[in-house]
Design a protein around this motif. Structure first.
Motif, PDB file in Angstrom:
ATOM      1  N   GLY A  90     -17.015   4.709  -9.465  1.00  0.00           N
ATOM      2  CA  GLY A  90     -17.582   5.774  -8.648  1.00  0.00           C
ATOM      3  C   GLY A  90     -16.746   7.038  -8.666  1.00  0.00           C
ATOM      4  N   GLN A  91     -17.042   7.910  -7.743  1.00  0.00           N
ATOM      5  CA  GLN A  91     -16.376   9.202  -7.631  1.00  0.00           C
ATOM      6  C   GLN A  91     -15.867   9.384  -6.201  1.00  0.00           C
ATOM      7  N   ILE A  92     -14.824  10.219  -6.089  1.00  0.00           N
ATOM      8  CA  ILE A  92     -14.321  10.594  -4.773  1.00  0.00           C
ATOM      9  C   ILE A  92     -14.048  12.093  -4.774  1.00  0.00           C
ATOM     10  N   TRP A  93     -14.415  12.735  -3.676  1.00  0.00           N
ATOM     11  CA  TRP A  93     -14.138  14.143  -3.490  1.00  0.00           C
ATOM     12  C   TRP A  93     -12.887  14.228  -2.621  1.00  0.00           C
ATOM     13  N   ALA A  94     -11.877  14.958  -3.101  1.00  0.00           N
ATOM     14  CA  ALA A  94     -10.617  15.100  -2.372  1.00  0.00           C
ATOM     15  C   ALA A  94     -10.621  16.397  -1.570  1.00  0.00           C
ATOM     16  N   PRO A  95     -10.571  16.311  -0.250  1.00  0.00           N
ATOM     17  CA  PRO A  95     -10.626  17.518   0.581  1.00  0.00           C
ATOM     18  C   PRO A  95      -9.482  18.495   0.332  1.00  0.00           C
ATOM     19  N   ASP A  96      -8.296  17.999  -0.002  1.00  0.00           N
ATOM     20  CA  ASP A  96      -7.155  18.904  -0.170  1.00  0.00           C
ATOM     21  C   ASP A  96      -7.266  19.767  -1.424  1.00  0.00           C
ATOM     22  N   THR A  97      -7.906  19.248  -2.471  1.00  0.00           N
ATOM     23  CA  THR A  97      -8.075  20.024  -3.704  1.00  0.00           C
ATOM     24  C   THR A  97      -9.508  20.527  -3.871  1.00  0.00           C
ATOM     25  N   GLU A  98     -10.408  19.954  -3.089  1.00  0.00           N
ATOM     26  CA  GLU A  98     -11.848  20.217  -3.184  1.00  0.00           C
ATOM     27  C   GLU A  98     -12.363  19.965  -4.603  1.00  0.00           C
ATOM     28  N   LYS A  99     -11.803  18.903  -5.228  1.00  0.00           N
ATOM     29  CA  LYS A  99     -12.229  18.487  -6.559  1.00  0.00           C
ATOM     30  C   LYS A  99     -12.685  17.045  -6.510  1.00  0.00           C
ATOM     31  N   THR A 100     -13.448  16.640  -7.531  1.00  0.00           N
ATOM     32  CA  THR A 100     -13.979  15.284  -7.625  1.00  0.00           C
ATOM     33  C   THR A 100     -13.227  14.524  -8.715  1.00  0.00           C
ATOM     34  N   TYR A 101     -12.922  13.260  -8.429  1.00  0.00           N
ATOM     35  CA  TYR A 101     -12.172  12.418  -9.348  1.00  0.00           C
ATOM     36  C   TYR A 101     -12.864  11.074  -9.515  1.00  0.00           C
ATOM     37  N   LYS A 102     -12.575  10.385 -10.616  1.00  0.00           N
ATOM     38  CA  LYS A 102     -12.985   8.995 -10.750  1.00  0.00           C
ATOM     39  C   LYS A 102     -12.252   8.240  -9.657  1.00  0.00           C
ATOM     40  N   SER A 111      -8.617  -4.864   7.643  1.00  0.00           N
ATOM     41  CA  SER A 111      -8.403  -3.586   8.311  1.00  0.00           C
ATOM     42  C   SER A 111      -7.688  -2.539   7.466  1.00  0.00           C
ATOM     43  N   ALA A 112      -7.543  -2.778   6.154  1.00  0.00           N
ATOM     44  CA  ALA A 112      -6.880  -1.800   5.290  1.00  0.00           C
ATOM     45  C   ALA A 112      -7.639  -1.649   3.969  1.00  0.00           C
ATOM     46  N   LEU A 113      -7.897  -0.396   3.592  1.00  0.00           N
ATOM     47  CA  LEU A 113      -8.632  -0.075   2.372  1.00  0.00           C
ATOM     48  C   LEU A 113      -7.815   0.916   1.551  1.00  0.00           C
ATOM     49  N   LYS A 114      -7.435   0.512   0.343  1.00  0.00           N
ATOM     50  CA  LYS A 114      -6.713   1.405  -0.562  1.00  0.00           C
ATOM     51  C   LYS A 114      -7.743   2.252  -1.295  1.00  0.00           C
ATOM     52  N   VAL A 115      -7.605   3.578  -1.205  1.00  0.00           N
ATOM     53  CA  VAL A 115      -8.551   4.528  -1.773  1.00  0.00           C
ATOM     54  C   VAL A 115      -7.795   5.380  -2.791  1.00  0.00           C
ATOM     55  N   GLU A 116      -8.292   5.414  -4.034  1.00  0.00           N
ATOM     56  CA  GLU A 116      -7.608   6.182  -5.067  1.00  0.00           C
ATOM     57  C   GLU A 116      -8.567   7.066  -5.854  1.00  0.00           C
ATOM     58  N   GLY A 117      -8.054   8.214  -6.265  1.00  0.00           N
ATOM     59  CA  GLY A 117      -8.744   9.106  -7.178  1.00  0.00           C
ATOM     60  C   GLY A 117      -7.888   9.227  -8.423  1.00  0.00           C
ATOM     61  N   CYS A 118      -8.520   9.193  -9.596  1.00  0.00           N
ATOM     62  CA  CYS A 118      -7.763   9.154 -10.848  1.00  0.00           C
ATOM     63  C   CYS A 118      -8.278  10.193 -11.840  1.00  0.00           C
ATOM     64  N   ILE A 119      -7.350  10.716 -12.626  1.00  0.00           N
ATOM     65  CA  ILE A 119      -7.691  11.594 -13.726  1.00  0.00           C
ATOM     66  C   ILE A 119      -6.747  11.266 -14.885  1.00  0.00           C
ATOM     67  N   ILE A 120      -7.305  10.997 -16.025  1.00  0.00           N
ATOM     68  CA  ILE A 120      -6.571  10.624 -17.238  1.00  0.00           C
ATOM     69  C   ILE A 120      -5.570   9.502 -16.951  1.00  0.00           C
ATOM     70  N   GLY A 121      -5.982   8.509 -16.189  1.00  0.00           N
ATOM     71  CA  GLY A 121      -5.142   7.350 -15.904  1.00  0.00           C
ATOM     72  C   GLY A 121      -4.073   7.554 -14.854  1.00  0.00           C
ATOM     73  N   ILE A 122      -3.957   8.748 -14.321  1.00  0.00           N
ATOM     74  CA  ILE A 122      -2.989   9.021 -13.256  1.00  0.00           C
ATOM     75  C   ILE A 122      -3.742   9.019 -11.940  1.00  0.00           C
ATOM     76  N   CYS A 123      -3.304   8.153 -11.032  1.00  0.00           N
ATOM     77  CA  CYS A 123      -4.013   7.992  -9.762  1.00  0.00           C
ATOM     78  C   CYS A 123      -3.126   8.390  -8.587  1.00  0.00           C
ATOM     79  N   ARG A 124      -3.769   8.892  -7.556  1.00  0.00           N
ATOM     80  CA  ARG A 124      -3.104   9.114  -6.270  1.00  0.00           C
ATOM     81  C   ARG A 124      -4.059   8.637  -5.196  1.00  0.00           C
ATOM     82  N   GLY A 125      -3.500   8.232  -4.090  1.00  0.00           N
ATOM     83  CA  GLY A 125      -4.401   7.721  -3.072  1.00  0.00           C
ATOM     84  C   GLY A 125      -3.740   7.524  -1.733  1.00  0.00           C
ATOM     85  N   GLN A 126      -4.480   6.847  -0.882  1.00  0.00           N
ATOM     86  CA  GLN A 126      -4.057   6.557   0.478  1.00  0.00           C
ATOM     87  C   GLN A 126      -4.505   5.157   0.843  1.00  0.00           C
TER      88      GLN A 126
END
Length: 132
Positions: A90-102, A111-126
């Motif tokens: 799927g896709q995620i929209w990141a509010p801090d960059t206002e961009k969409t990522y895989k 009670s815990a969900l790891k959420v990540e957005g990735c571009i070219i294999g580099i991921c960041r998340g919360q």
């Protein structure tokens, strides 16, 4: 006959609950490092996939920011269940960059969900916490 109908209705209600997606619910994001703001995101099934919409935005003091531009904005979409609490494709929209990522999601526990957005294999998340 009446007992049979009651039993069937009870079974249908139980089955619906058991079939609910485990990631469904209201989740609280981590605070932004820059602003201290955080959000509540409603994750729910959308067809055979999982989506998420920003429900509420909070300021650094935890006060609701009424009519914030991100409120009701689609944040997660087209996430496909992979089994064992994992979602991908799927896709995620990141509010801090206002961009969409895989995107990918991983339910760590109830009670815990790891959420990540990735571009070219580099991921960041919360890691988001379920709101009760």
């Amino acid at each position: 006959m009446k007992r049979l109908l009651i039993a069937a209705a009870a079974l249908m209600m139980t089955t619906g609950t058991a079939m609910a997606d485990p990631a469904s619910g209201l989740w609280q994001s981590q605070r932004s490092e820059e602003t201290g703001r955080f959000m509540h995101v409603r994750v729910s099934p959308c067809g055979s996939e999982v989506c998420g919409v920003i429900q509420t935005v909070f300021d650094a003091n935890g006060s609701v920011m009424r009519n914030h531009e991100f409120q009701c904005k689609r944040m997660i979409w087209a996430m496909k269940p992979q089994g064992n609490g994992a979602y991908a494709g799927g896709q995620i929209w990141a509010p801090d960059t206002e961009k969409t990522y895989k995107s990918k999601l991983q339910l760590l526990n109830a009670s815990a969900l790891k959420v990540e957005g990735c571009i070219i294999g580099i991921c960041r998340g919360q890691t988001w916490q379920r709101v009760k």
